[in-house]
Motif scaffolding. Structure first.
Motif, PDB file in Angstrom:
ATOM      1  N   GLY A 490       0.979  -1.445   0.010  1.00  0.00           N
ATOM      2  CA  GLY A 490       0.258   0.215  -0.473  1.00  0.00           C
ATOM      3  C   GLY A 490       0.556   1.109  -0.377  1.00  0.00           C
ATOM      4  O   GLY A 490       2.049   1.227  -0.224  1.00  0.00           O
ATOM      5  N   THR A 491       0.167   2.462   0.420  1.00  0.00           N
ATOM      6  CA  THR A 491       1.025   3.856   0.387  1.00  0.00           C
ATOM      7  C   THR A 491       1.304   4.349   1.806  1.00  0.00           C
ATOM      8  O   THR A 491      -0.315   5.098   2.151  1.00  0.00           O
ATOM      9  N   TYR A 492       1.826   5.733   1.966  1.00  0.00           N
ATOM     10  CA  TYR A 492       2.117   6.375   2.445  1.00  0.00           C
ATOM     11  C   TYR A 492       2.758   7.384   1.995  1.00  0.00           C
ATOM     12  O   TYR A 492       3.059   7.135   1.270  1.00  0.00           O
ATOM     13  N   MET A 513      -1.458   8.692   5.545  1.00  0.00           N
ATOM     14  CA  MET A 513      -1.772   7.478   4.549  1.00  0.00           C
ATOM     15  C   MET A 513      -2.071   8.303   3.629  1.00  0.00           C
ATOM     16  O   MET A 513      -2.237   9.237   3.486  1.00  0.00           O
ATOM     17  N   ASN A 517      -3.937   4.946  -1.068  1.00  0.00           N
ATOM     18  CA  ASN A 517      -4.033   3.755  -0.576  1.00  0.00           C
ATOM     19  C   ASN A 517      -4.951   3.535  -0.045  1.00  0.00           C
ATOM     20  O   ASN A 517      -6.583   3.400   0.489  1.00  0.00           O
ATOM     21  N   VAL A 534       3.323  -0.309   3.909  1.00  0.00           N
ATOM     22  CA  VAL A 534       3.368   0.837   2.812  1.00  0.00           C
ATOM     23  C   VAL A 534       4.422   1.489   2.409  1.00  0.00           C
ATOM     24  O   VAL A 534       5.776   1.346   3.218  1.00  0.00           O
ATOM     25  N   THR A 573       0.113   2.918  -6.301  1.00  0.00           N
ATOM     26  CA  THR A 573       0.164   2.082  -5.492  1.00  0.00           C
ATOM     27  C   THR A 573       0.907   0.675  -6.080  1.00  0.00           C
ATOM     28  O   THR A 573       2.196   0.130  -5.732  1.00  0.00           O
ATOM     29  N   PHE A 634      -2.159   0.210   7.199  1.00  0.00           N
ATOM     30  CA  PHE A 634      -1.599   0.234   7.041  1.00  0.00           C
ATOM     31  C   PHE A 634      -0.626  -1.147   6.631  1.00  0.00           C
ATOM     32  O   PHE A 634       1.136  -0.662   6.223  1.00  0.00           O
TER      33      PHE A 634
END
Length: 841
Positions: A490-492, A513, A517, A534, A573, A634
């Motif tokens: 995932g992404t931060y 975040m 995400n 992430v 992502t 996360f």
């Protein structure tokens, strides 16, 4: 030796195999619906008799020319609202010791009197003897009571309960199944009630006579005018095929045969980033400078990142040295291997990040860059020329096999940045996600060859300021990122700097975040926590109402439209998955002998949450629901390459790679077999000297499961995962014999044993999902000095319970990673001196 960059310590020995038995007797109670025995029994008996009559009518009905019928009937059992069916009573080995078999279980929900209730629809295949078997059982239900022999008096005791009451009391109805009973995508995707010819994903049971049965399937479908997809996916208990036809055509062909199990909607690849053209001046000097500073150190045995995406333009000067033409593949030769995505190219953007990381960093430093890993590209998608309907699990399986055949001696990281938004709403496995699990576990190859697989978790599109982060919490991780064994990324974001002249603000806070995400907050509780980790995914800008992409807040990568464009703002992502693949490749390069399970474990072991993710609250204040939400948003946080690669004087990491046989066959059924007891080398004297200084123990257990997808009830003995493992640590002051009893009922129960509650882990039960578990605990150094005894023990899985698959004696692998961290004291050296030289990395 460097006080910081110390090698981790890999340990052989320091453990023993002990007999494992589940330490607690009994289990959860099975609730039985209250019924009037006579009325309910006659009601069910009439329904069974009607099915028997229909079976005879069907046998005597003349079929169309060329159509084959098996002597079997599909029956749908429906439970009372609020009660489960006795699934184990419906599951037998067809054509062996019984004449019926459970095919699928579908759960239905409703809200009644402001309370949610469930009921279950189980589709069961019966042959003629199976119908008679159920009629005999219902007669016993009506006329006989259960009985047992008292162990002490040896007398026969007759109870007040009817025979087979657990089987029949909860049944609301039994009726002939229609095609709708096989539809398992509801309620997210309704049954396609249409007269049109459409594509179906059809799941067939694997039997002892598959060649004949599949031949009959093909015969009936072709004679009914259906179209059969060209690819086939073979899973543990199912063969999956795409078929195009009407409901009527499928009903008059598949329902006449005895190997249909499920119907699902075919998946479509849909989740690519929506690129936008970014105009900028050609800055060849930056490219030339970076090229001059880059040292290519790859060779024929280098680690390779294999990208499963839209192809790559390998003519970009930053990519070509590490991605020659011979490393380019495509699913459809007519597509070519080049990147087909408009406005810059998706696969080429991922390739740049997987090789260099964020080019913003690479371009802003004068330092030399060394590249030790290379790339491969397998094009599985073309934006403007989509595939004919195909099984993406089969496409993925073919994609990973092809480069391995060409370069069998290279270690790989597979990185897939193609996902389907429409499916994984509850976390339930799909054929596609099961294929990723199969690839990682190694059974997609002959001989077995475990792999490291990274997949993007799928993007959320935020267009309005008010949608963030509410939409992220509601939108599920995309298929196939629910796979147990794959690292879902995932992404931060740390990108929060926008030129002030724009008059805009970053949407996400620094360390928070990323807007792209997706999460698993809405999933059913039994499924794994996703994403696993992430990485940087970029940010969006906002004017307080509308949200827009802004190149200031994106990563920078290679542009597929070279030489017209050099660099491309990129992220989300897919970009994060590219960064994760780069880290995995660097770890595999540094540790070529480590198992893929260990590399995966090190990435997650090294991860941590930012203060923004924790909302500035200390981890010690986490409640169970907070831990669940954190993990399902996360994962385990942001991996740290340095922590994954090295120990330090005050931060010791021990690694054990082991094989274990969790179960064994005993008296014709599966039983628990072994657990492993570790007595780790430990800096006891140093910890005792530190007294009350805080010390943290972190443990990660990483293993791969063999998947068994389908919609048989995913509980008790109907499991998706082949096996489960868990760990426990001895408590301060706990005697070894008491700890052994707490772990395994095979150990003798001491007279002085007290309540056997486990240690108070920070994440607790929330982390015990899927096929990786990480948790940690902080205490005084004097208490920690006694905590070097760790058990790794088995839990349930289909290896133990699925009798007909006969995998009771399977041996599986796991990696145990243990980190001990304290203040500025040398805990590394005393342990280093206890490790035999052959164990040192």
């Amino acid at each position: 030796m460097d006080n910081v960059n110390k090698p981790h310590l890999k340990i052989d020995g320091f453990s023993q195999n002990l007999v494992y038995k589940y330490p607690k007797e009994g289990g959860g109670s099975f609730e039985v619906a209250p019924q009037n025995r006579a009325i309910h029994g006659q009601y069910i008996s009439k329904q069974l008799d009607a099915i028997r009559q229909q079976f005879q009518i069907d046998k005597e009905t003349e079929l169309s020319e060329g159509i084959i019928r098996d002597d079997a009937v599909y029956v749908e059992f429906t439970s009372e609202w609020g009660y489960e069916l006795a699934f184990s009573s419906l599951e037998k080995d067809l054509f062996k010791d019984a004449q019926f078999q459970l095919l699928n279980v579908i759960e239905e929900k409703r809200v009644f009197a402001e309370k949610e209730q469930n009921r279950y629809h189980a589709t069961v295949l019966l042959i003629e003897g199976g119908i008679s078997d159920f009629i005999e059982k219902i007669n016993l239900y009506i006329n006989k009571n259960t009985e047992y022999t008292d162990r002490k008096t040896k007398q026969k005791i007759i109870t007040d309960n009817p025979r087979n009451y657990k089987l029949f009391n909860n049944i609301h109805s039994i009726q002939i199944a229609t095609l709708r009973a096989f539809w398992t995508d509801a309620p997210e995707i309704p049954f396609p009630d249409t007269e049109e010819s459409i594509w179906w994903e059809v799941w067939f049971r694997i039997t002892s006579d598959d060649n004949r049965r599949i031949s009959n399937v093909v015969n009936n479908l072709e004679n009914s005018g259906c179209i059969i997809g060209k690819s086939q996916l073979i899973l543990t208990e199912h063969i999956v095929q795409l078929i195009k036809g009407t409901i009527n055509q499928l009903s008059h062909s598949l329902l006449l045969l005895d190997n249909l199990a499920e119907l699902r909607k075919p998946q479509e690849i849909a989740d690519f980033i929506n690129h936008k053209t970014v105009s900028y001046e050609d800055k060849k000097q930056y490219l030339e400078d970076l090229t001059a500073r880059t040292e290519i150190l790859t060779n024929t045995e280098s680690v390779l990142v294999c990208l499963l995406d839209s192809g790559v333009n390998n003519q970009h000067p930053l990519l070509l040295p590490c991605l020659p033409d011979s490393h380019l593949y495509t699913y459809n030769e007519a597509w070519g291997t080049n990147d087909s995505f408009s406005y810059g190219g998706h696969g080429t953007g991922v390739a740049g990040l997987a090789l260099y990381g964020d080019l913003t960093d690479a371009l802003s430093t004068p330092e030399k860059i060394q590249l030790f890993h290379g790339l491969e590209s397998y094009k599985i998608f073309h934006q403007n020329h989509p595939n004919d309907p195909e099984l993406y699990g089969a496409i993925t399986e073919g994609a990973v096999n092809t480069p391995i055949v060409d370069r069998p001696f290279n270690s790989r990281i597979f990185c897939m940045t193609v996902t389907d938004k429409s499916f994984a709403k509850s976390g339930r496995p799909s054929a596609w996600s099961a294929t990723l699990d199969k690839i990682a576990f190694g059974t997609a190859f002959e001989p077995k060859y475990p792999q490291l697989f990274i997949v993007s978790s799928g993007n959320v599109e935020i267009l309005k300021h008010e949608d963030y982060p509410i939409k992220n919490a509601r939108e599920s991780i995309h298929d196939p990122a629910q796979a147990y064994n794959a690292i879902a990324v995932g992404t931060y974001t740390r990108k929060d700097k926008i030129h002030p002249d724009k008059g805009l603000l970053p949407l996400a806070a620094n360390g928070g975040m990323a807007p792209s995400n997706s999460t698993s907050l809405a999933w059913e509780s039994q499924w794994p926590n996703k994403p696993d980790v992430v990485f940087e995914g970029g940010n969006s800008s906002t004017d307080g109402t509308d949200v827009t992409d802004d190149s200031d807040l994106k990563l920078l990568s290679t542009d597929a439209e070279y030489p017209n464009y050099i660099f491309l703002p990129f992220g989300d992502t897919s970009g994060a998955a590219g960064l994760a693949a780069k880290m995995a490749a660097e770890l595999r390069t540094q540790h070529p002998d480590f198992w893929p399970e260990t590399i995966r474990g090190l990435m997650i072991h090294s991860a941590d949450w930012t203060s923004a993710m924790l909302d500035k609250n200390p981890l010690s204040k986490l409640k169970e629901q907070d831990a669940r939400n954190l993990l399902r948003t996360f994962g385990y946080g942001v991996p740290n390459l340095k922590r994954a690669l090295y120990s330090a004087s005050n931060s010791l990491t021990l690694i054990a790679e082991r094989e274990i046989q969790p179960y064994k066959k005993e008296k014709y059924k599966g039983q628990y077999n072994d657990y492993h007891l570790f007595r780790l080398p430990w800096p006891v004297d140093v910890l005792r000297d530190l007294q009350e200084v805080d010390t943290t123990l972190t443990i990660t257990l990483s293993y791969y499961i063999e998947p068994n997808p389908g919609t048989k009830r995913y509980a008790t003995n109907f499991q998706y995962h082949s096996h489960s493992l868990d760990f426990a640590v001895i408590k301060p002051g706990e005697e070894l014999k008491v700890f052994k009893r707490r772990i395994s009922g095979a150990a003798e129960l001491p007279d002085d044993e007290k309540d056997g509650h486990g240690e108070p882990w920070t994440l607790g039960r929330s982390s015990a999902k899927g096929s990786i578990r990480k948790d940690f605990i902080t205490m005084s150094a004097i208490e920690m000095s006694e905590r070097n005894i760790i058990a790794v023990y088995p839990k349930n899985g289909w290896y133990k319970t699925r009798k007909k698959l006969n995998r009771f004696d399977a041996v599986v692998r796991y990696s145990l990673i243990v980190n001990l961290h304290t203040a500025e004291a040398d805990i590394y050296t005393p342990v280093f001196e206890m490790i035999p030289l052959k164990n040192l990395l």
